[in-house]
Design an enzyme around this catalytic site. Structure first.
Site, PDB file in Angstrom:
ATOM      1  N   CYS A 106       0.471  -7.172   5.279  1.00 28.41           N
ATOM      2  CA  CYS A 106      -0.858  -6.761   5.726  1.00 28.41           C
ATOM      3  C   CYS A 106      -1.919  -7.255   4.749  1.00 28.41           C
ATOM      4  O   CYS A 106      -2.983  -7.742   5.158  1.00 28.41           O
ATOM      5  CB  CYS A 106      -0.936  -5.243   5.868  1.00 28.41           C
ATOM      6  N   CYS A 202       0.601   1.045   6.490  1.00 26.79           N
ATOM      7  CA  CYS A 202      -0.857   1.167   6.439  1.00 26.79           C
ATOM      8  C   CYS A 202      -1.511   1.565   7.751  1.00 26.79           C
ATOM      9  O   CYS A 202      -2.497   2.289   7.744  1.00 26.79           O
ATOM     10  CB  CYS A 202      -1.473  -0.136   5.937  1.00 26.79           C
TER      11      CYS A 202
END
Length: 367
Positions: A106, A202
């Protein structure tokens, strides 16, 4: 610490997540006379409306902070980018029996990747709430360095950044401990001062990771076998729900049991009994495709012999040596037993002083 006089004329983008760390990042920049532009990156699973996500609350927090400090806030939609680049990587990895790290990807592909393509390219620096530091050496090369807070240090999540991404990265709270960040937030009466830290991957928020895997990969019943006796101990619902080193959640009696091996084609989990069984540990393993965060100008990088390293996100690290096998492949030798070494994990390598992060490579278990 950051020398704010050196960046006073830089164009700075702040990635506000809604959490306390990025809120203090914004406070730090504004308190030093800077006026950055703020961005909220919108990511999430497919068909987001069906999930119990915290993204609405995150955006409310970010909006309130931007309003308080009189800076702009723009929403950047990276939902499709996340699916194409991070979720697909995660699902393909677990289906193949590997242990992925979506947060690592990410940072590389979304926060410093897709965001840069969409908006970040207009800025000199991208500030985030990561617990990490940077320093520049005599040759002008920028290095990723460990945070002052060993528990919160997030250099392992940043160890796959490209060098151009690291050059733009700014970590204003990397020299602080978490309690200091909280104290600043409470002293300044920031709206999210008492908000709990997010846990897990996340974007998942309150979504259970196994539920997420089940949605995209389904279930596939297989055997759980004692690797020492060959006895079938029970059943599992798919090897992708389990990882090497796992001890909890196996549903087996008479334990504890540790997952030590997978047969992906036959969908078999192999386990061994005990709290610290030797079969669940390794003192050496191979990593491939090593990615150097700060490559040399000559392009002939190789790891030093003596290093420190991590194989998971904990304050603990190992002292060891890196044996160069060629073509970006190394055999790592640890000074003590390493528990739960799993293919697909990133081994993050540091200098001998555990200060500069040199980069990371993917663990591959040699047969």
């Amino acid at each position: 610490m950051i020398d704010y006089t050196e960046i006073k004329d830089k164009r700075i983008a702040v990635l506000l997540s809604g959490g306390v760390d990025s809120a203090v990042v914004l406070y730090e920049l504004v308190s030093h006379g800077l006026k950055p532009d703020c961005f909220y990156i919108k990511i999430g699973p497919e068909e987001e409306e069906e999930w119990d996500c915290s993204s609405e609350e995150d955006l409310e927090m970010a909006t309130a902070l931007a309003h308080r400090y009189g800076v702009t806030l723009e929403i950047v939609d990276c939902h499709r980018d996340y699916w194409d680049e991070v979720t697909r990587y995660t699902m393909e990895s677990v289906r193949a029996g590997r242990t992925p790290n979506p947060d690592v990807m990410c940072n590389r592909m979304i926060k410093f990747g897709a965001f840069d393509r969409k908006r970040g390219h207009d800025y000199d620096l991208i500030a985030t709430g990561h617990y990490a530091q940077t320093e520049v050496d005599e040759q002008g090369r920028k290095w990723l360095c460990t945070s002052l807070d060993p528990v919160k240090d997030q250099t392992d999540f940043l160890a796959q950044l490209y060098d151009w991404q690291l050059k733009k990265a700014l970590f204003p709270i990397g020299h602080m401990r978490k309690e200091e960040v909280r104290e600043i937030a409470e002293r300044e009466h920031l709206v999210n001062a008492k908000r709990k830290d997010s846990q897990g991957i996340c974007f998942l928020g309150k979504i259970n990771y196994n539920d997420y895997l089940r949605r995209y990969l389904g279930e596939w019943e297989g055997d759980v076998i004692d690797i020492e006796t060959g006895k079938v101990l029970g059943k599992h619902k798919g090897h992708w729900f389990h990882t090497i080193g796992q001890r909890k959640g196996l549903g087996l009696g008479g334990g504890p049991w540790n997952v030590v091996k997978k047969d992906v084609e036959k969908n078999i989990l192999y386990v061994v009994k005990g709290y610290e069984p030797i079969k669940a540990h390794r003192m050496e393993f191979v990593i491939k495709d090593f990615h150097f965060l700060t490559p040399s100008e000559q392009g002939e990088d190789q790891l030093p012999l003596e290093v420190t390293f991590k194989v998971r996100h904990t304050p603990d690290y190992f002292i060891g040596t890196a044996e160069n096998l060629g073509d970006g492949t190394y055999r790592m030798h640890a000074d003590r037993w390493v528990q739960g070494v799993a293919p697909g994990q990133f081994c993050v390598v540091y200098d001998r002083a555990f200060h500069r992060c040199l980069g990371s490579g993917e663990i591959t278990i040699d047969k």
